[in-house]
Design a protein around this motif. Sequence first.
Motif, PDB file in Angstrom:
ATOM      1  N   ASN A  52       1.012  -0.683   0.085  1.00  0.00           N
ATOM      2  CA  ASN A  52      -0.108  -0.015  -0.109  1.00  0.00           C
ATOM      3  C   ASN A  52       0.670   1.363  -0.007  1.00  0.00           C
ATOM      4  O   ASN A  52       0.709   2.208  -0.968  1.00  0.00           O
ATOM      5  CB  ASN A  52      -0.505   0.211   1.044  1.00  0.00           C
ATOM      6  CG  ASN A  52      -1.728   1.373   1.244  1.00  0.00           C
ATOM      7  OD1 ASN A  52      -2.391   1.335   0.274  1.00  0.00           O
ATOM      8  ND2 ASN A  52      -1.827   1.854   2.587  1.00  0.00           N
ATOM      9  N   ARG A  53       2.005   1.336   0.661  1.00  0.00           N
ATOM     10  CA  ARG A  53       2.599   2.168   0.562  1.00  0.00           C
ATOM     11  C   ARG A  53       3.374   2.035  -0.550  1.00  0.00           C
ATOM     12  O   ARG A  53       3.283   3.862  -1.535  1.00  0.00           O
ATOM     13  CB  ARG A  53       3.811   2.074   1.528  1.00  0.00           C
ATOM     14  CG  ARG A  53       4.731   3.788   2.515  1.00  0.00           C
ATOM     15  CD  ARG A  53       3.954   4.236   3.170  1.00  0.00           C
ATOM     16  NE  ARG A  53       5.142   5.234   3.264  1.00  0.00           N
ATOM     17  CZ  ARG A  53       4.517   6.072   3.589  1.00  0.00           C
ATOM     18  NH1 ARG A  53       3.029   6.478   4.769  1.00  0.00           N
ATOM     19  NH2 ARG A  53       5.727   7.572   4.395  1.00  0.00           N
ATOM     20  N   ARG A  57       3.736   5.831  -2.773  1.00  0.00           N
ATOM     21  CA  ARG A  57       4.528   6.549  -3.784  1.00  0.00           C
ATOM     22  C   ARG A  57       4.547   6.876  -5.224  1.00  0.00           C
ATOM     23  O   ARG A  57       4.974   7.949  -5.839  1.00  0.00           O
ATOM     24  CB  ARG A  57       6.078   5.801  -3.328  1.00  0.00           C
ATOM     25  CG  ARG A  57       6.499   6.190  -1.804  1.00  0.00           C
ATOM     26  CD  ARG A  57       7.697   5.173  -1.754  1.00  0.00           C
ATOM     27  NE  ARG A  57       7.943   4.111  -2.139  1.00  0.00           N
ATOM     28  CZ  ARG A  57       7.987   3.129  -1.202  1.00  0.00           C
ATOM     29  NH1 ARG A  57       7.970   3.296  -0.005  1.00  0.00           N
ATOM     30  NH2 ARG A  57       8.364   1.400  -1.712  1.00  0.00           N
ATOM     31  N   ARG A  58       3.766   6.050  -6.056  1.00  0.00           N
ATOM     32  CA  ARG A  58       3.975   5.640  -7.282  1.00  0.00           C
ATOM     33  C   ARG A  58       2.702   6.630  -7.643  1.00  0.00           C
ATOM     34  O   ARG A  58       2.969   7.588  -8.473  1.00  0.00           O
ATOM     35  CB  ARG A  58       3.612   4.372  -7.308  1.00  0.00           C
ATOM     36  CG  ARG A  58       5.119   3.093  -7.909  1.00  0.00           C
ATOM     37  CD  ARG A  58       3.930   2.247  -8.556  1.00  0.00           C
ATOM     38  NE  ARG A  58       3.349   1.284  -7.999  1.00  0.00           N
ATOM     39  CZ  ARG A  58       2.660   0.471  -6.830  1.00  0.00           C
ATOM     40  NH1 ARG A  58       4.626   0.195  -6.466  1.00  0.00           N
ATOM     41  NH2 ARG A  58       1.591  -0.475  -6.687  1.00  0.00           N
ATOM     42  N   ALA A  59       1.956   6.968  -6.651  1.00  0.00           N
ATOM     43  CA  ALA A  59       0.620   7.591  -7.031  1.00  0.00           C
ATOM     44  C   ALA A  59       0.800   9.239  -6.802  1.00  0.00           C
ATOM     45  O   ALA A  59       0.417  10.270  -8.101  1.00  0.00           O
ATOM     46  CB  ALA A  59      -0.910   7.349  -6.703  1.00  0.00           C
ATOM     47  N   ALA A  60       1.636   9.484  -5.987  1.00  0.00           N
ATOM     48  CA  ALA A  60       2.157  10.904  -5.978  1.00  0.00           C
ATOM     49  C   ALA A  60       3.050  11.510  -6.484  1.00  0.00           C
ATOM     50  O   ALA A  60       3.318  12.469  -6.952  1.00  0.00           O
ATOM     51  CB  ALA A  60       2.450  10.166  -4.628  1.00  0.00           C
ATOM     52  N   PRO A  79       5.088  10.082  10.172  1.00  0.00           N
ATOM     53  CA  PRO A  79       5.502   9.825   9.088  1.00  0.00           C
ATOM     54  C   PRO A  79       6.447   8.717   8.696  1.00  0.00           C
ATOM     55  O   PRO A  79       7.803   8.164  10.047  1.00  0.00           O
ATOM     56  CB  PRO A  79       7.356  10.900   9.554  1.00  0.00           C
ATOM     57  CG  PRO A  79       5.890  11.745  10.423  1.00  0.00           C
ATOM     58  CD  PRO A  79       5.248  10.880  11.012  1.00  0.00           C
ATOM     59  N   THR A  80       6.827   8.295   7.785  1.00  0.00           N
ATOM     60  CA  THR A  80       7.930   7.528   7.495  1.00  0.00           C
ATOM     61  C   THR A  80       8.073   7.539   5.830  1.00  0.00           C
ATOM     62  O   THR A  80       7.694   7.511   5.242  1.00  0.00           O
ATOM     63  CB  THR A  80       6.926   5.893   7.310  1.00  0.00           C
ATOM     64  OG1 THR A  80       6.422   6.149   8.690  1.00  0.00           O
ATOM     65  CG2 THR A  80       7.824   4.224   6.638  1.00  0.00           C
ATOM     66  N   ILE A 154      -5.234   7.076   2.114  1.00  0.00           N
ATOM     67  CA  ILE A 154      -4.913   6.003   1.809  1.00  0.00           C
ATOM     68  C   ILE A 154      -5.068   5.722   3.203  1.00  0.00           C
ATOM     69  O   ILE A 154      -4.665   6.145   4.349  1.00  0.00           O
ATOM     70  CB  ILE A 154      -3.177   6.983   1.633  1.00  0.00           C
ATOM     71  CG1 ILE A 154      -3.100   7.191   0.267  1.00  0.00           C
ATOM     72  CG2 ILE A 154      -2.077   5.303   1.772  1.00  0.00           C
ATOM     73  CD1 ILE A 154      -3.184   6.732  -0.712  1.00  0.00           C
ATOM     74  N   ALA A 155      -5.269   4.484   2.994  1.00  0.00           N
ATOM     75  CA  ALA A 155      -5.796   3.373   3.885  1.00  0.00           C
ATOM     76  C   ALA A 155      -6.503   3.941   5.028  1.00  0.00           C
ATOM     77  O   ALA A 155      -5.836   3.239   6.593  1.00  0.00           O
ATOM     78  CB  ALA A 155      -4.380   2.752   3.907  1.00  0.00           C
TER      79      ALA A 155
END
Length: 261
Positions: A52-53, A57-60, A79-80, A154-155
Amino acid sequence: MTSEHADTFIDTSKPHPARVYDWLLGGKDNYLVDQEMGEKLPPEARANARRNRAFMRRAAAWLAHSGIRQFLDIGTGIPTAPNLHQIVQEIAPEARIVYADNDPIVLRHAEALLVSSPEGATRYIQADVRRPEDILERARAFLDFTRPVALSLIALMHFITDDEDPYALTRTLVEALPSGSYLVLSHGTTDEHPELAESVTDTYKAGRVPLRMRRRAEVERFFDGLELVDPGLVTATHWYKDSPAPKQELSGFYVGVARVP
């Protein structure tokens, strides 16, 4: 990075989704009660959190390459790295990002870690998606709602139960966005892991965390009236645009990106 200070009392008597998700991603910003809950979840939960993370990243990155310069990320979580603003501002340093979450521990870490590029800006507000008008009012002080905004959920919405009407909450947020904006959403499901449905639901229930996994048709309703970007509503590892194809694996999330007409 700027933030709106609020009550920072942290309730460690029960798990919080943001902290459990941090644990699933291998983070350290969680408490024993969150760890205990995470350990009771099936092993697939950790892999699904990472998938999911990776979708986020791909979508952003795709949205930033497509010219979007404003982001409203609700249900930010702890934050990660890389965080959404780091992904976006590497492509467009002038981008502006508003983060919102309802866990005070996210505020503490946001102040230290969500550091903007010099050209752009980030802001954190402590707020709950169940009060979308409050989020919009505070976000408007920082984002220009006459220009496209990417709304990121997201989630998050699987923690909103049916009686709280997650579709109406999402619609309120989306209807505030101008044409050319986008909705980025991922939502928990057990469609590809039906054997885990009871275990996952029982674990969250025992932790007093509301959870409403949804089937594909139920998730698709969040995009009513919007223009889904190819490849449409798919599971997490099947969404990619101008990046290499991820390894195709079973997923616990449906994901999609849709344009506001």
